[in-house]
Write a protein that holds these residues in place. Structure first.
Motif, PDB file in Angstrom:
ATOM      1  N   GLU A 131      63.787  -8.810  22.082  1.00  0.00           N
ATOM      2  CA  GLU A 131      62.714  -8.366  21.186  1.00  0.00           C
ATOM      3  C   GLU A 131      62.630  -6.850  21.213  1.00  0.00           C
ATOM      4  O   GLU A 131      61.856  -6.265  21.973  1.00  0.00           O
ATOM      5  CB  GLU A 131      61.364  -8.965  21.640  1.00  0.00           C
ATOM      6  N   LYS A 133      62.807  -2.997  18.938  1.00  0.00           N
ATOM      7  CA  LYS A 133      62.512  -2.374  17.653  1.00  0.00           C
ATOM      8  C   LYS A 133      63.122  -0.983  17.615  1.00  0.00           C
ATOM      9  O   LYS A 133      63.026  -0.229  18.586  1.00  0.00           O
ATOM     10  CB  LYS A 133      60.988  -2.285  17.491  1.00  0.00           C
ATOM     11  N   LYS A 134      63.744  -0.678  16.470  1.00  0.00           N
ATOM     12  CA  LYS A 134      64.314   0.659  16.350  1.00  0.00           C
ATOM     13  C   LYS A 134      63.201   1.677  16.085  1.00  0.00           C
ATOM     14  O   LYS A 134      62.390   1.498  15.189  1.00  0.00           O
ATOM     15  CB  LYS A 134      65.338   0.712  15.219  1.00  0.00           C
ATOM     16  N   ILE A 135      63.172   2.736  16.880  1.00  0.00           N
ATOM     17  CA  ILE A 135      62.159   3.781  16.723  1.00  0.00           C
ATOM     18  C   ILE A 135      62.737   4.925  15.892  1.00  0.00           C
ATOM     19  O   ILE A 135      62.081   5.487  15.033  1.00  0.00           O
ATOM     20  CB  ILE A 135      61.738   4.364  18.109  1.00  0.00           C
ATOM     21  N   TYR A 147      65.410   2.972  20.700  1.00  0.00           N
ATOM     22  CA  TYR A 147      64.770   1.674  20.524  1.00  0.00           C
ATOM     23  C   TYR A 147      63.604   1.539  21.488  1.00  0.00           C
ATOM     24  O   TYR A 147      63.509   2.276  22.469  1.00  0.00           O
ATOM     25  CB  TYR A 147      65.765   0.534  20.811  1.00  0.00           C
ATOM     26  N   GLN A 148      62.740   0.569  21.195  1.00  0.00           N
ATOM     27  CA  GLN A 148      61.701   0.244  22.156  1.00  0.00           C
ATOM     28  C   GLN A 148      61.674  -1.268  22.354  1.00  0.00           C
ATOM     29  O   GLN A 148      61.772  -2.034  21.391  1.00  0.00           O
ATOM     30  CB  GLN A 148      60.334   0.729  21.694  1.00  0.00           C
ATOM     31  N   CYS A 149      61.548  -1.671  23.607  1.00  0.00           N
ATOM     32  CA  CYS A 149      61.461  -3.086  23.927  1.00  0.00           C
ATOM     33  C   CYS A 149      60.035  -3.564  23.634  1.00  0.00           C
ATOM     34  O   CYS A 149      59.066  -2.911  23.992  1.00  0.00           O
ATOM     35  CB  CYS A 149      61.791  -3.279  25.405  1.00  0.00           C
ATOM     36  N   GLN A 150      59.932  -4.703  22.940  1.00  0.00           N
ATOM     37  CA  GLN A 150      58.615  -5.225  22.598  1.00  0.00           C
ATOM     38  C   GLN A 150      57.996  -6.023  23.747  1.00  0.00           C
ATOM     39  O   GLN A 150      56.823  -6.342  23.732  1.00  0.00           O
ATOM     40  CB  GLN A 150      58.715  -6.107  21.347  1.00  0.00           C
TER      41      GLN A 150
END
Ligand SMILES: [Zn+2]
Length: 162
Positions: A131, A133-135, A147-150
């Motif tokens: 999970e 998300k590209k930042i 990226y950041q891990c959700q």
């Protein structure tokens, strides 16, 4: 007396070259990256051929001089480093070991197998969650995306596939 200068041994050369690291990602050796293409010996003259990861990547000049320094310090006197641009380097050339080291270093490895097949997903290098998300398209360098891990909320660099 046999010295390194007059009797180069390709195994020893490979071992020495394997100690040269990527200036941007110091846990990766040139071998892990797959940039080391060829080592040739001719009358004591050593020619090392590397393929740059990205054309115009500033790290390549550092790598070139690191290779020369490493071999020169080991006693080899005639060293030249050549670049081979074709075929172009791709992230597929990065070794499985290299990918593991990247993950341990906190960078998500390229989402392809060493055969170049897409794995279709990027995993958080810290908790393994898919999970993410590209930042930003660009991370600490142009070859990485942010990226950041959700799940664990940690931001991380992803080494982009090329
Ligand atoms: Zn995570």
């Amino acid at each position: 007396m046999v010295t390194a200068a007059n009797k180069p041994d390709s195994k020893e050369l490979l071992a020495l070259l394997s100690s040269v690291c990527d200036p941007e990602i110091p846990v990766l050796t040139l071998e892990d990256l797959g940039v080391l293409r060829n080592i040739s010996l001719d009358n004591g003259k050593i020619t090392v051929t590397i393929t740059p990861t990205y054309a115009g990547c500033p790290a390549m000049e550092v790598m070139r001089s690191d290779i020369e320094t490493t071999l020169t310090e080991a006693g080899y006197q005639q060293v030249s480093v050549q670049q081979s641009l074709s075929p172009a380097w791709t992230t597929d050339w990065m070794s499985a070991n290299g990918r593991q080291k990247l993950r341990a270093y906190g960078i998500a490895p390229p989402a392809t197998t060493t055969c170049g097949q897409s794995t279709g997903h990027i995993e958080c290098p810290r908790c393994g969650s898919g999970e993410v998300k590209k930042i930003s398209e660009f991370g600490s360098t142009a070859c990485k995306a942010l990226y950041q891990c959700q799940d664990c909320r940690e931001p991380f660099d992803y080494f982009k596939c090329i």
